[in-house]
Write a protein that holds these residues in place. Structure first.
Motif, PDB file in Angstrom:
ATOM      1  N   GLY A 178      35.881  69.618  41.119  1.00 49.73           N
ATOM      2  CA  GLY A 178      37.265  70.062  41.721  1.00 49.73           C
ATOM      3  C   GLY A 178      37.766  68.761  42.510  1.00 49.73           C
ATOM      4  O   GLY A 178      37.268  67.788  42.302  1.00 49.73           O
ATOM      5  N   ALA A 179      38.902  69.116  42.968  1.00 44.89           N
ATOM      6  CA  ALA A 179      39.798  68.221  43.703  1.00 44.89           C
ATOM      7  C   ALA A 179      40.670  68.598  44.576  1.00 44.89           C
ATOM      8  O   ALA A 179      40.800  69.799  44.721  1.00 44.89           O
ATOM      9  N   ILE A 180      41.299  67.588  45.513  1.00 42.78           N
ATOM     10  CA  ILE A 180      42.199  68.117  46.365  1.00 42.78           C
ATOM     11  C   ILE A 180      43.490  67.610  46.426  1.00 42.78           C
ATOM     12  O   ILE A 180      43.406  66.090  46.365  1.00 42.78           O
ATOM     13  N   THR A 181      44.772  67.946  46.136  1.00 43.78           N
ATOM     14  CA  THR A 181      45.676  67.118  46.133  1.00 43.78           C
ATOM     15  C   THR A 181      46.848  67.528  47.285  1.00 43.78           C
ATOM     16  O   THR A 181      46.848  68.247  47.814  1.00 43.78           O
ATOM     17  N   ILE A 224      52.128  62.306  45.468  1.00 41.25           N
ATOM     18  CA  ILE A 224      50.822  62.853  45.724  1.00 41.25           C
ATOM     19  C   ILE A 224      49.744  61.821  46.176  1.00 41.25           C
ATOM     20  O   ILE A 224      49.918  60.812  45.886  1.00 41.25           O
ATOM     21  N   GLU A 225      48.797  62.372  46.730  1.00 38.33           N
ATOM     22  CA  GLU A 225      47.514  61.518  46.927  1.00 38.33           C
ATOM     23  C   GLU A 225      46.347  62.582  46.366  1.00 38.33           C
ATOM     24  O   GLU A 225      46.482  63.851  46.719  1.00 38.33           O
ATOM     25  N   VAL A 226      45.688  62.055  45.452  1.00 30.80           N
ATOM     26  CA  VAL A 226      44.553  62.917  44.803  1.00 30.80           C
ATOM     27  C   VAL A 226      43.062  62.398  45.226  1.00 30.80           C
ATOM     28  O   VAL A 226      42.788  61.312  45.046  1.00 30.80           O
ATOM     29  N   GLU A 275      44.630  69.968  37.894  1.00 33.85           N
ATOM     30  CA  GLU A 275      44.464  71.382  38.270  1.00 33.85           C
ATOM     31  C   GLU A 275      44.758  71.278  39.782  1.00 33.85           C
ATOM     32  O   GLU A 275      45.938  72.370  40.226  1.00 33.85           O
ATOM     33  N   ALA A 276      44.080  70.604  40.734  1.00 34.09           N
ATOM     34  CA  ALA A 276      44.474  70.656  41.877  1.00 34.09           C
ATOM     35  C   ALA A 276      46.209  70.188  42.114  1.00 34.09           C
ATOM     36  O   ALA A 276      46.650  70.856  42.949  1.00 34.09           O
ATOM     37  N   THR A 277      46.502  69.174  41.418  1.00 34.90           N
ATOM     38  CA  THR A 277      48.092  68.909  41.414  1.00 34.90           C
ATOM     39  C   THR A 277      48.921  69.852  41.138  1.00 34.90           C
ATOM     40  O   THR A 277      49.668  70.102  41.593  1.00 34.90           O
ATOM     41  N   TYR A 310      48.771  71.539  50.175  1.00 30.81           N
ATOM     42  CA  TYR A 310      47.888  70.901  49.611  1.00 30.81           C
ATOM     43  C   TYR A 310      47.456  71.974  48.314  1.00 30.81           C
ATOM     44  O   TYR A 310      47.567  72.948  48.436  1.00 30.81           O
ATOM     45  N   GLY A 311      46.946  71.044  47.274  1.00 35.41           N
ATOM     46  CA  GLY A 311      46.484  71.930  46.317  1.00 35.41           C
ATOM     47  C   GLY A 311      44.958  71.695  46.006  1.00 35.41           C
ATOM     48  O   GLY A 311      44.407  70.587  46.112  1.00 35.41           O
ATOM     49  N   ILE A 312      44.327  72.730  45.719  1.00 32.80           N
ATOM     50  CA  ILE A 312      42.786  72.934  45.798  1.00 32.80           C
ATOM     51  C   ILE A 312      42.187  73.531  44.671  1.00 32.80           C
ATOM     52  O   ILE A 312      42.256  74.684  44.424  1.00 32.80           O
ATOM     53  N   ASP A 313      41.498  72.434  43.898  1.00 33.73           N
ATOM     54  CA  ASP A 313      40.649  73.081  42.753  1.00 33.73           C
ATOM     55  C   ASP A 313      38.993  73.252  43.132  1.00 33.73           C
ATOM     56  O   ASP A 313      38.652  72.098  43.435  1.00 33.73           O
ATOM     57  N   PRO A 314      38.698  74.242  43.630  1.00 32.07           N
ATOM     58  CA  PRO A 314      37.387  74.152  44.465  1.00 32.07           C
ATOM     59  C   PRO A 314      36.213  74.057  43.089  1.00 32.07           C
ATOM     60  O   PRO A 314      36.431  74.173  41.959  1.00 32.07           O
TER      61      PRO A 314
END
Length: 155
Positions: free
Chosen positions: A12-15, A24-26, A143-145, A4-8
């Protein structure tokens, strides 16, 4: 392995990133309006996105954020509340988490503060998903990705 990549943040987003297949799923950060009309985190939405699928190995990399000079007390409190909710959702799902500063992961990729460059790199590294990053407001997704990709490359 799922990363998981998280840009709070509310924009933001979660990848979800599967390094083995480079898929990936974004997800944009799930939000909703409060009774007073302010944007708040949809905590059930967060928990659903971060819900593990099966017993496979998983890990989360989340951007470490803090108070910034010039921001109001109320907005910083709301931002900190959201950051804590993301941490709790990961803990509830028993997902190991690593915090990484923006300076550290951006230096890894040779990035600056220019979010357009982050979008360009995400399109380059994930050409199959370039449409996920094409709009200026997709910087949180990019950025989350890249945070998830950073996690893969430093593990």
């Amino acid at each position: 392995m799922l990363i998981y990549g998280i840009d709070p943040g509310y924009t933001g987003a979660i990848t979800l990133y599967w390094p083995k297949t480079n898929d990936i799923e974004v997800y944009d950060m799930p939000t909703m309006p409060s009774a007073k009309g302010k944007t708040v985190l949809n905590m059930h939405g967060i928990l659903e996105i971060l819900q593990p699928e099966g017993d496979g190995a998983r890990v989360a990399f989340m951007e470490q954020v803090g108070a910034m000079r010039g921001q109001g007390v109320s907005s910083m409190f709301r931002f900190g509340e959201q950051f804590g909710a993301l941490q709790m959702a990961l803990a509830a799902n028993e997902t190991p988490m690593y915090l990484v500063t923006p300076q550290k992961w951006k230096k890894h990729f040779g990035l600056t503060r220019d979010k357009g460059v982050s979008r360009g790199l995400a399109m380059q590294r994930f050409p199959k998903y370039a449409d996920q990053f094409k709009r200026v407001k997709d910087d949180g997704r990019a950025e989350a990705t890249l945070i998830a990709l950073y996690g893969k490359e430093v593990m």
